[in-house]
Enzyme design. Structure first.
Site, PDB file in Angstrom:
ATOM      1  N   GLU A 112       0.802  -1.217   0.000  1.00 29.73           N
ATOM      2  CA  GLU A 112       0.000   0.000   0.000  1.00 29.73           C
ATOM      3  C   GLU A 112       0.839   1.272   0.000  1.00 29.73           C
ATOM      4  O   GLU A 112       0.467   2.271  -0.621  1.00 29.73           O
ATOM      5  CB  GLU A 112      -0.962   0.001   1.188  1.00 29.73           C
ATOM      6  CG  GLU A 112      -2.258  -0.785   0.944  1.00 29.73           C
ATOM      7  CD  GLU A 112      -2.090  -2.286   0.962  1.00 29.73           C
ATOM      8  OE1 GLU A 112      -0.996  -2.766   1.313  1.00 29.73           O
ATOM      9  OE2 GLU A 112      -3.053  -3.005   0.623  1.00 29.73           O
ATOM     10  N   HIS A 157     -12.341  -4.551   8.397  1.00 31.66           N
ATOM     11  CA  HIS A 157     -12.714  -4.435   6.986  1.00 31.66           C
ATOM     12  C   HIS A 157     -14.063  -3.734   6.825  1.00 31.66           C
ATOM     13  O   HIS A 157     -14.757  -3.935   5.833  1.00 31.66           O
ATOM     14  CB  HIS A 157     -12.813  -5.815   6.323  1.00 31.66           C
ATOM     15  CG  HIS A 157     -11.509  -6.470   6.026  1.00 31.66           C
ATOM     16  ND1 HIS A 157     -10.649  -6.878   7.003  1.00 31.66           N
ATOM     17  CD2 HIS A 157     -10.895  -6.775   4.847  1.00 31.66           C
ATOM     18  CE1 HIS A 157      -9.576  -7.430   6.447  1.00 31.66           C
ATOM     19  NE2 HIS A 157      -9.709  -7.379   5.147  1.00 31.66           N
TER      20      HIS A 157
HETATM   21  C1  LIG Z   1      -2.719  -4.558   3.771  1.00 38.89           C
HETATM   22  C2  LIG Z   1      -3.692  -5.393   3.017  1.00 38.89           C
HETATM   23  N1  LIG Z   1      -3.800  -5.223   1.691  1.00 38.89           N
HETATM   24  C3  LIG Z   1      -4.684  -5.931   0.980  1.00 38.89           C
HETATM   25  C4  LIG Z   1      -5.485  -6.850   1.587  1.00 38.89           C
HETATM   26  C5  LIG Z   1      -6.518  -7.624   0.792  1.00 38.89           C
HETATM   27  N2  LIG Z   1      -6.079  -8.998   0.670  1.00 38.89           N
HETATM   28  C6  LIG Z   1      -6.564  -9.945   1.499  1.00 38.89           C
HETATM   29  S1  LIG Z   1      -5.852 -11.415   1.202  1.00 38.89           S
HETATM   30  C7  LIG Z   1      -4.916 -10.794  -0.025  1.00 38.89           C
HETATM   31  C8  LIG Z   1      -3.978 -11.699  -0.734  1.00 38.89           C
HETATM   32  C9  LIG Z   1      -2.930 -12.212   0.177  1.00 38.89           C
HETATM   33  O1  LIG Z   1      -2.104 -13.066  -0.519  1.00 38.89           O
HETATM   34  P1  LIG Z   1      -1.140 -14.069   0.213  1.00 38.89           P
HETATM   35  O2  LIG Z   1      -0.296 -13.312   1.189  1.00 38.89           O
HETATM   36  O3  LIG Z   1      -0.422 -14.822  -0.831  1.00 38.89           O
HETATM   37  O4  LIG Z   1      -2.064 -15.035   1.075  1.00 38.89           O
HETATM   38  P2  LIG Z   1      -3.126 -16.113   0.572  1.00 38.89           P
HETATM   39  O5  LIG Z   1      -4.462 -15.422   0.549  1.00 38.89           O
HETATM   40  O6  LIG Z   1      -2.705 -16.611  -0.743  1.00 38.89           O
HETATM   41  O7  LIG Z   1      -3.128 -17.173   1.630  1.00 38.89           O
HETATM   42  C10 LIG Z   1      -5.146  -9.459  -0.213  1.00 38.89           C
HETATM   43  C11 LIG Z   1      -4.487  -8.626  -1.224  1.00 38.89           C
HETATM   44  C12 LIG Z   1      -5.359  -6.991   2.976  1.00 38.89           C
HETATM   45  N3  LIG Z   1      -6.127  -7.824   3.640  1.00 38.89           N
HETATM   46  N4  LIG Z   1      -4.451  -6.263   3.656  1.00 38.89           N
END
Ligand SMILES: Cc1ncc(C[n+]2csc(CCOP(=O)(O)OP(=O)(O)O)c2C)c(N)n1
Ligand SMILES: Cc1ncc(C[n+]2csc(CCOP(=O)(O)OP(=O)(O)O)c2C)c(N)n1
Ligand SMILES: [Mg+2]
Ligand SMILES: [Mg+2]
Lengths: 333, 325, 325, 333
Positions: free
Chosen positions: C61, C130
């Site tokens: 971000e 959220h």
């Molecule tokens: C700071 C932040 N940015 C964006 C999000 C939205 N978001 C939730 S899960 C996700 C993907 C996360 O990817 P990863 O770390 O690979 O975990 P996975 O869901 O694949 O287990 C995003 C972008 C968030 N929760 N927090």
């Protein structure tokens, strides 16, 4: 660390670089005195001792390239071509300051020279510089963004995010870490997981490991030429760690007693300015040429100081201008 | 015997008092240990409590505040310094989204007894990014307690109370007050959170102030006296918990209330308090409540501009007198 | 011919309109391109404008918002998506300290024509991290414009105005409204920032509302009518610039004002507006201004709890009726 | 990537790990069904396919070790020993949920089992886990903190700050990156400067480069034993990248059409549960033993579902509890 003396730097460029370093040094010395006289208020962070980094890059950059630096940014801002009088006036909080007195020592910006700001919150300007490089890429402007920061900055999250995005988008940007061995008062080694705070992290972004002697202006000029060319040619970002040393404390409030005297002494021996003067001498620049440059710098900075001192206080009314693009501060209709 | 100490000395004294009392109290932050803090608020603590309990960190505000939170979950009572309150923005997710909400989200399973200390406020020519008064940022987030002392004794008493409090506290130390001196009595000092102090009584108008605006309001009140106006001054001390009892009592007594706020105009703590008074003591008001604040602008660095931006004693006086016309 | 579209479709439509008009408008964010946005607010834009102008980012971000700022300094007009407004906390330094203050600190040398779009608000059972309504965070920072539309047409008009605005705008899209439909006329739509809308006129009381609280206030107003109370409803639309003209006119007309705020109680936009009305229209008030807000708590996830936490039409009605007793 | 099958895992441990994986899988399957029935509200992020990571670590951890995980954390929370009924009740927003319905699927905490929370804002829990490890070190509690996160998380600043501090303070912590190849819908490779998002960054913190097969429970168990022992013995942090795959979409709203069908197919073939069943069979576990475990899991999760469904809605009054340590929400005197 590369200790090789460049042979690429032509003698004209060298004298220019010498002049730049002197300008930066003289500017800092005068700023320090003015602070002692109570004319520079707030705080100020001098780059005395670190001039080679700024001069090497400034000499190699194109006029419309963009510089992003920190609160320790007088040298970078000046050497990109910001009028010294207006710069000093900003330190004094005067009307003719580059930011009309609103910014002060830690926040120097002079857009006409591509000096896109000194940023006082550690790390913030790395993603901002990334954005400027992104715009350069998209507009095909041919600009390169050069972003200077300290060793301490390599431990904040914004560093990581900026480096990653810059590489993923293959942006025309050069990250230059001025590793002066300390954050404020804390030795960088005591708070960093690796020995070389920037160079040892380059691989984490798929970048080449580059650590150079930040007190050697020829080395700096050369790495500047290489990294700028790479960026301009679509080769993407570089991360350069320039090892250097600040002669004085972190800020005007700091006597820097935490540094071992031998360390200080050793680094003072490696003061880039006398070293470079010797090198220029040895490689054929005459004493007369050197003295001429020195006098010119001396008088130009003196003129800047006078100009700054002569500048009036900003009008109180300017407190309430330029919050918004309409020039004012009204938040209501 | 009473002792005269500075506000900055009070910080170290309070920390030493609490760290001596409770070995689970730790202090971390940038340059807090070897250097004794960039504002010299923590000198001697490293020597007294050793390098484990007083510890320098990298420039990693999220890690600092996150570490404090995790440690509070696992048996410590950490005090984390964020050097300037402006830098709270660099770890605001940890503060506002994690620390503030975790007890609630876990339905009380997780307690977070921690303090985040930070140098707040203007007056020292540091410009827009090192001078903000951000108590309202913390006040707007449910789950954070918010303390902002105006004098050395309150620093000690409220710091002790904050460290002993089972909830997370954001403790704002005012940069402009560090050199101020005040008397403190001997012995252990512990105060209560959530108690405002009527630091000057006055029958005509009430000035509600916080931190550096307290001495400024007192100065204005003295001068107003010469104009025949007796101004009461309330030092709020804590924004959360908020001493609405004292506020409402004072407001009702004079019917004429002014907030004196260092923060920029919109959504400051003053707006909140005005709204509370209006809702709960409307019929006791004799006149509009007036907020005396910094305008809604970032802060300039140059002396005359910074002075013009912040509420001054003169501006307080003028505002009060004009409103009484 | 008028068209009926959803609030989420309006987002994409607005972006498409502006990106077609001005090739310096770019959109970046997490999953905005290939996936069309996690709220499906940006589908089709990648196909229409290509992978350079609509671009997926890492989960970074600070880099996203920093990149928008740097690009705005160097000739683009970027639109950056922060997926949930809660995540603004992870880049708050860039937003509140850098983007908001840079024009001022450089004395006008640097303009920052950029928009940060973000999904705001509750009602979808996502819990405390959220679901926040954070317009007041942005409102409290000088240098940010703050927009929060309540219907599809406003989404388009205000998004267009925001993108064309020379100052940074934080644009709050409400998650609870994404599926709502509304009519929009044909052709290019551009509105004005800083104009509230009187969406229902009423002579007895005035409800001031924002975003999802607008339909809720309208619902309450309809029902209040059955109780013989005619409630006017003002959709604030923008918090900065704030349409104090409309607010003060409506407040003065009825003399009885209520804010309907989704944000937690302390230091919300309502507190600010109450304070303005009290200072400037005090003598037109017939009764205390009452703020109807979420209590000062984080938001729970479970349906009955979230419903209880947020201001409901019933709570609005009860509050109004009780205050009229 | 290590493909070696562990020989260390004893057959008792193996059956336990198998049971754990089944529990996690069954829990996710039922959660999914309950979502389809409209009983799980809000959102939910299933870890179907990633069970080996959770089981390997949970089997190797001591009871008072601490787990920090993400919104995709049902499996981790369950396998540390959180009562399945209370966990499912939380997904259903019921009074008997681990967080009384306040948390929901993304925010599961059960302190008695050392499940210190699922964190829904990417990156935030890494520094928090660091803090828990710091307290463990200072208190000499012998605990290790294990922090699970996704590949996408390696690009956020908090990752960088947490890793650096953990190493500088030599804390008892294990960082486990569950690399499932995607952030939400975006392939991790398209937004990351290096190929292996965690392993290729280990050196930036002076850590060993560890990438393992996250679908092999024996491999996971072994790396868990090693890294936990290292942490417990004062050897400091580890960073483990476990490559795995989620079978379904990112969240309940995601049909995951962005993934190439061949990729999905290939990974479904590498489903850790049938693979492991085969391995157990081949190495001597009888069909009867396996079936017994399977039936036990089936009925225990079914019981959990029933328990959750039977739990009432939380009382509305609980909306206003537990903001503060006094149990209430009052912010005024
Ligand atoms: C700071 C932040 N940015 C964006 C999000 C939205 N978001 C939730 S899960 C996700 C993907 C996360 O990817 P990863 O770390 O690979 O975990 P996975 O869901 O694949 O287990 C995003 C972008 C968030 N929760 N927090
Ligand atoms: C986010 C943030 N944290 C802390 C500070 C306070 N601070 C100012 S300069 C500094 C040290 C920076 O060290 P380094 O990056 O090495 O730069 P140097 O001063 O040595 O040039 C610190 C901690 C800050 N400005 N911003
Ligand atoms: Mg340094
Ligand atoms: Mg992933």
């Amino acid at each position: 660390m590369s200790e090789a003396v460049s042979t690429k730097t032509g003698s004209g460029a060298r004298l220019g670089i010498y002049r730049m370093m002197l300008e930066a040094r003289r500017f800092e010395d005068r700023a320090h005195q003015l602070f002692m006289e109570g004319l520079v208020r707030g705080t100020s962070h001098l780059a005395t001792g670190q001039e080679a980094v700024a001069a090497g890059y400034a000499a190699a950059m194109q006029p419309d390239d963009l510089t992003f630096c920190t609160y320790r940014g007088h040298h970078h801002t000046l050497l990109r071509g910001t009028p010294a009088g207006k710069l000093m006036a900003e330190l004094l909080g005067r009307a003719d300051g580059v930011c009309g007195g609103k910014g002060g020592s830690m926040h120097l910006t002079w857009v006409p020279a591509g000096a896109m700001g000194s940023y006082a919150i550690v790390g913030a300007h790395l993603p901002i510089a990334v954005g400027a490089a992104w715009a350069a890429q998209e507009r095909g402007s041919g600009q390169v963004a050069v972003c200077f920061f300290g060793d301490g900055t390599t431990n904040i999250g914004a560093f990581h995010e900026a480096l990653n995005l810059a590489v993923v988008w293959n942006l025309p940007i050069v990250f230059v870490c001025e590793n002066n061995l300390y954050m404020e008062y804390t030795p960088i080694g005591s708070v960093t997981a690796v020995e070389r705070p920037a160079a040892d992290r380059a691989a984490a972004y798929g970048l080449e490991d580059i650590q150079v002697d930040g007190n050697d202006p020829d080395v700096m000029y050369e790495v500047a030429l290489t990294t700028l060319a790479k960026a301009r040619d679509g080769g993407g970002p570089s991360l350069v760690e320039a090892v250097t040393y600040r002669h004085a404390g972190h800020s005007k409030a700091d006597p820097a007693t935490y540094r071992p005297p031998e360390e200080v002494e050793q680094w003072l021996k490696r003061d880039p300015i006398p070293m470079y003067r010797r090198r220029l001498s040895e490689s054929g620049t005459t004493e007369e040429e050197l003295l001429q440059v020195e006098q010119k710098v001396e008088s130009s900075i003196e003129a800047a100081v006078e100009e700054a001192k002569a500048s009036p206080d900003p009008s109180v009314a300017s407190t309430w201008t330029e919050v918004w693009a309409d020039g004012g501060f009204r938040w209501r209709n | 015997m009473a002792e005269l100490i500075t506000y900055r000395e009070a910080v170290a004294k309070a920390l030493a008092q609490e760290m001596s009392r409770d070995e689970t109290v730790y202090l971390i932050g940038e340059d807090v240990a070897a250097a004794g803090g960039v504002f010299k608020t923590t000198p001697g603590l490293l020597e007294q409590f050793g390098p484990k309990r007083v510890r320098d960190t990298p420039i990693s505000e999220e890690a600092i505040v996150g570490a404090a939170m995790g440690a509070a979950m696992n048996g410590l009572r950490p005090v984390a310094e964020i050097m300037f309150s402006d830098f709270l923005a660099t770890c605001w997710d940890l503060v506002a989204n994690q620390i503030a909400k975790t007890r609630y989200m876990t339905d009380g399973q997780v307690a977070l007894p921690l303090v985040i200390r930070t140098a707040n406020g203007a007056g020292v020519r540091f410009g827009a990014q090192h001078s903000q008064s951000l108590e309202n940022w913390a006040m707007s987030v449910p789950g954070l307690k918010v303390v902002a002392p105006s004098n050395p004794r309150d620093v000690i008493e409220l710091m002790a109370a904050s460290i002993r409090d089972p909830d997370p506290v954001i403790f704002f130390e005012h940069k402009g007050l560090f050199a101020d001196r005040g008397e403190i009595p001997e012995g252990e000092l512990v105060g209560d959170l959530g108690k405002a102090a009527v630091v000057r009584s006055g029958t005509d108008v009430t000035l509600l102030a916080l931190a550096a605006m307290v001495p400024r309001s007192l100065e204005a009140a003295e001068k107003l006296s010469a104009h025949g106006v007796e101004a009461g001054v309330v030092d709020l001390r804590c924004l959360v918990p908020l001493d609405t009892q004292t506020i409402l009592a004072e407001a009702s007594a004079t019917g004429r209330v002014y907030t004196v706020e260092e923060n920029p105009r919109l959504c400051g703590w003053g707006a909140e308090i005005v709204s509370i008074i209006v809702e709960e003591a409307f019929y006791d008001l004799d006149a509009p409540i007036v907020r005396i604040t910094t305008e809604h602008i970032p802060l300039p660095s140059s002396d005359p501009l910074e002075d013009a931006a912040l509420p001054s004693a003169d501006r307080i006086i003028e505002t009060v007198l004009r409103s009484l016309d």
